[in-house]
Motif scaffolding. Structure first.
Motif, PDB file in Angstrom:
ATOM      1  N   ARG A   8      47.481  78.935  -4.764  1.00 42.06           N
ATOM      2  CA  ARG A   8      48.854  78.588  -4.404  1.00 42.06           C
ATOM      3  C   ARG A   8      48.907  77.591  -3.259  1.00 42.06           C
ATOM      4  NH1 ARG A   8      53.274  81.739  -5.658  1.00 42.06           N
ATOM      5  NH2 ARG A   8      54.375  80.070  -4.572  1.00 42.06           N
ATOM      6  N   SER A   9      48.051  77.775  -2.263  1.00 41.64           N
ATOM      7  CA  SER A   9      48.034  76.911  -1.081  1.00 41.64           C
ATOM      8  C   SER A   9      46.604  76.498  -0.788  1.00 41.64           C
ATOM      9  CB  SER A   9      48.636  77.653   0.119  1.00 41.64           C
ATOM     10  OG  SER A   9      48.607  76.839   1.273  1.00 41.64           O
ATOM     11  N   VAL A  10      46.339  75.197  -0.825  1.00 41.17           N
ATOM     12  CA  VAL A  10      44.977  74.687  -0.638  1.00 41.17           C
ATOM     13  C   VAL A  10      45.004  73.524   0.345  1.00 41.17           C
ATOM     14  CG1 VAL A  10      43.022  73.570  -1.781  1.00 41.17           C
ATOM     15  CG2 VAL A  10      44.278  75.380  -2.962  1.00 41.17           C
ATOM     16  N   ASP A  11      44.186  73.583   1.374  1.00 42.99           N
ATOM     17  CA  ASP A  11      44.095  72.489   2.336  1.00 42.99           C
ATOM     18  C   ASP A  11      43.512  71.247   1.665  1.00 42.99           C
ATOM     19  OD1 ASP A  11      45.062  74.075   4.367  1.00 42.99           O
ATOM     20  OD2 ASP A  11      43.072  74.662   5.094  1.00 42.99           O
ATOM     21  N   ARG A  12      44.062  70.074   2.034  1.00 39.62           N
ATOM     22  CA  ARG A  12      43.566  68.797   1.547  1.00 39.62           C
ATOM     23  C   ARG A  12      43.521  68.746   0.012  1.00 39.62           C
ATOM     24  NH1 ARG A  12      38.511  68.366   2.776  1.00 39.62           N
ATOM     25  NH2 ARG A  12      38.204  70.445   3.656  1.00 39.62           N
ATOM     26  N   ALA A  13      44.517  69.320  -0.612  1.00 43.01           N
ATOM     27  CA  ALA A  13      44.576  69.328  -2.075  1.00 43.01           C
ATOM     28  C   ALA A  13      44.756  67.920  -2.618  1.00 43.01           C
ATOM     29  CB  ALA A  13      45.734  70.215  -2.539  1.00 43.01           C
ATOM     30  N   ASN A  14      44.088  67.623  -3.721  1.00 47.69           N
ATOM     31  CA  ASN A  14      44.276  66.327  -4.384  1.00 47.69           C
ATOM     32  C   ASN A  14      44.553  66.490  -5.882  1.00 47.69           C
ATOM     33  OD1 ASN A  14      41.698  67.162  -5.004  1.00 47.69           O
ATOM     34  ND2 ASN A  14      40.684  65.272  -4.354  1.00 47.69           N
ATOM     35  N   ARG A  19      56.679  72.507 -10.525  1.00 49.50           N
ATOM     36  CA  ARG A  19      57.788  72.673 -11.470  1.00 49.50           C
ATOM     37  C   ARG A  19      58.727  71.475 -11.321  1.00 49.50           C
ATOM     38  NH1 ARG A  19      57.615  77.715 -13.606  1.00 49.50           N
ATOM     39  NH2 ARG A  19      56.658  79.379 -12.354  1.00 49.50           N
ATOM     40  N   VAL A  20      59.266  71.040 -12.423  1.00 54.23           N
ATOM     41  CA  VAL A  20      60.190  69.909 -12.384  1.00 54.23           C
ATOM     42  C   VAL A  20      61.572  70.388 -12.818  1.00 54.23           C
ATOM     43  CG1 VAL A  20      58.399  68.184 -12.763  1.00 54.23           C
ATOM     44  CG2 VAL A  20      59.510  69.243 -14.723  1.00 54.23           C
ATOM     45  N   PRO A  21      62.653  69.741 -12.307  1.00 61.59           N
ATOM     46  CA  PRO A  21      64.027  70.195 -12.588  1.00 61.59           C
ATOM     47  C   PRO A  21      64.352  70.286 -14.070  1.00 61.59           C
ATOM     48  CG  PRO A  21      64.008  68.587 -10.814  1.00 61.59           C
ATOM     49  CD  PRO A  21      62.619  68.595 -11.385  1.00 61.59           C
ATOM     50  N   SER A  22      63.757  69.415 -14.863  1.00 61.35           N
ATOM     51  CA  SER A  22      64.061  69.406 -16.297  1.00 61.35           C
ATOM     52  C   SER A  22      63.344  70.505 -17.063  1.00 61.35           C
ATOM     53  CB  SER A  22      63.692  68.049 -16.896  1.00 61.35           C
ATOM     54  OG  SER A  22      62.309  67.775 -16.677  1.00 61.35           O
ATOM     55  N   GLY A  24      59.409  72.756 -17.363  1.00 59.41           N
ATOM     56  CA  GLY A  24      58.016  72.371 -17.532  1.00 59.41           C
ATOM     57  C   GLY A  24      57.348  72.103 -16.196  1.00 59.41           C
ATOM     58  N   PHE A  25      56.272  71.351 -16.247  1.00 60.04           N
ATOM     59  CA  PHE A  25      55.465  71.114 -15.061  1.00 60.04           C
ATOM     60  C   PHE A  25      55.062  69.650 -14.948  1.00 60.04           C
ATOM     61  CE2 PHE A  25      54.578  75.442 -16.533  1.00 60.04           C
ATOM     62  CZ  PHE A  25      54.792  76.177 -15.380  1.00 60.04           C
ATOM     63  N   TYR A  26      54.691  69.286 -13.730  1.00 56.27           N
ATOM     64  CA  TYR A  26      54.047  68.000 -13.471  1.00 56.27           C
ATOM     65  C   TYR A  26      52.645  68.312 -12.961  1.00 56.27           C
ATOM     66  CZ  TYR A  26      52.422  64.023 -10.760  1.00 56.27           C
ATOM     67  OH  TYR A  26      51.650  63.019 -10.245  1.00 56.27           O
ATOM     68  N   VAL A  27      51.641  67.581 -13.473  1.00 59.13           N
ATOM     69  CA  VAL A  27      50.258  67.739 -13.024  1.00 59.13           C
ATOM     70  C   VAL A  27      49.726  66.371 -12.626  1.00 59.13           C
ATOM     71  CG1 VAL A  27      47.940  68.551 -13.623  1.00 59.13           C
ATOM     72  CG2 VAL A  27      49.933  69.573 -14.708  1.00 59.13           C
ATOM     73  N   GLY A  28      49.159  66.277 -11.426  1.00 57.64           N
ATOM     74  CA  GLY A  28      48.626  64.992 -11.005  1.00 57.64           C
ATOM     75  C   GLY A  28      48.062  65.024  -9.598  1.00 57.64           C
ATOM     76  N   PRO A  29      47.567  63.887  -9.131  1.00 61.11           N
ATOM     77  CA  PRO A  29      46.948  63.811  -7.805  1.00 61.11           C
ATOM     78  C   PRO A  29      47.931  63.988  -6.651  1.00 61.11           C
ATOM     79  CG  PRO A  29      46.282  61.962  -9.195  1.00 61.11           C
ATOM     80  CD  PRO A  29      47.434  62.623  -9.867  1.00 61.11           C
ATOM     81  N   TYR A  30      49.205  63.714  -6.900  1.00 63.28           N
ATOM     82  CA  TYR A  30      50.193  63.764  -5.818  1.00 63.28           C
ATOM     83  C   TYR A  30      51.292  64.774  -6.141  1.00 63.28           C
ATOM     84  CZ  TYR A  30      47.729  59.521  -4.656  1.00 63.28           C
ATOM     85  OH  TYR A  30      46.733  58.625  -4.360  1.00 63.28           O
ATOM     86  N   ARG A  32      54.810  66.278  -6.695  1.00 65.95           N
ATOM     87  CA  ARG A  32      56.155  65.874  -7.092  1.00 65.95           C
ATOM     88  C   ARG A  32      56.895  67.119  -7.554  1.00 65.95           C
ATOM     89  NH1 ARG A  32      54.981  60.484 -10.835  1.00 65.95           N
ATOM     90  NH2 ARG A  32      53.951  59.247  -9.216  1.00 65.95           N
ATOM     91  N   GLY A  33      57.884  67.537  -6.811  1.00 67.48           N
ATOM     92  CA  GLY A  33      58.637  68.725  -7.168  1.00 67.48           C
ATOM     93  C   GLY A  33      58.189  69.937  -6.368  1.00 67.48           C
ATOM     94  N   GLN A  34      58.485  71.103  -6.886  1.00 69.07           N
ATOM     95  CA  GLN A  34      58.172  72.363  -6.218  1.00 69.07           C
ATOM     96  C   GLN A  34      56.753  72.796  -6.577  1.00 69.07           C
ATOM     97  OE1 GLN A  34      60.620  75.623  -7.476  1.00 69.07           O
ATOM     98  NE2 GLN A  34      59.473  77.146  -6.301  1.00 69.07           N
ATOM     99  N   SER A  35      55.871  72.772  -5.587  1.00 70.35           N
ATOM    100  CA  SER A  35      54.470  73.094  -5.839  1.00 70.35           C
ATOM    101  C   SER A  35      54.295  74.567  -6.222  1.00 70.35           C
ATOM    102  CB  SER A  35      53.621  72.794  -4.602  1.00 70.35           C
ATOM    103  OG  SER A  35      52.272  73.171  -4.824  1.00 70.35           O
TER     104      SER A  35
END
Length: 213
Positions: A8-14, A19-22, A24-30, A32-35
């Motif tokens: 759930r919480s990771v230091d220096r995560a990459n 979760r996205v408002p629409s 589903g989920f977003y997956v990526g290096p940065y 975006r949305g509610q982690s």
């Protein structure tokens, strides 16, 4: 690539799952949305730059990756015995999907991903990665690619930015260094990556470090 931490919480995560408002989920290096999940990946210098420039992906319900993300989120929210091992396995699945998308979208024109997108070079790269200790000759690589020696050499250098022998040497040493940093024994690691003796392996490592300096 090595997954150093996931949860759930990771230091220096990459790597982030949000979760996205629409829906589903977003997956990526940065982020975006509610982690809801994160991980820290360890890459070699060249691959690390590639990952940082990678586009994320939206994963809606019905996407093949959706059930895996849902499992990872549930596991991170209520970890049980074996959670660390399980979560790191899920992360590896995320990374494979992101890399595949980048290849399919033609997001890269040079480097390893571009090589994997070329069906002829992909056969060679997969074989080199799976059998790094093998005494590879350019002729055998060209045959595997279904190309003449000269055409293979030219295409490999165009896409990967270096000769096949140079790529294989660098790949071996970068993977070997990662294993040493993870506690591997020099003699064992040297043999695993095709070096006849620890001395030969050490000399090759020093030569690579000096060339990079």
């Amino acid at each position: 690539m090595m997954v150093e931490a996931a949860g759930r919480s990771v230091d220096r995560a990459n790597l982030h799952v949000a979760r996205v408002p629409s829906g589903g989920f977003y997956v990526g290096p940065y982020l975006r949305g509610q982690s809801v999940f994160a991980a820290r990946l360890s890459w070699g210098p060249a691959s690390g730059r590639l990952w940082n420039g990678m586009a994320g992906m939206a994963v809606a319900e019905g996407h093949p990756l959706y059930p895996v993300i849902a499992l990872s989120v549930a596991e991170a929210e209520a970890p049980r015995c074996g959670a660390d091992h399980l979560l790191k396995g899920y992360v590896q699945t995320f990374v494979v999907h992101l890399l595949r998308q980048a290849i399919e979208d033609g997001a890269v024109s040079a480097g390893v991903l571009a090589g994997l997108a070329d069906h002829r070079l992909a056969r060679v790269l997969v074989a080199l990665h799976e059998q790094p200790a093998h005494a590879w000759k350019v002729e055998a690589m060209a045959e595997l690619a279904g190309m003449s020696r000269s055409a293979f050499m030219a295409r490999f250098a165009e896409v990967l930015g270096e000769a096949p022998a140079s790529y294989l040497r660098r790949y071996r040493l970068e993977r070997a260094r990662a294993e040493l940093e993870d506690g591997g024994r020099v003699g064992v690691v040297a043999r695993r990556y095709g070096y006849a003796s620890p001395d030969a392996f050490t000399r090759a490592m020093k030569a690579m470090d000096q060339a990079a300096a």
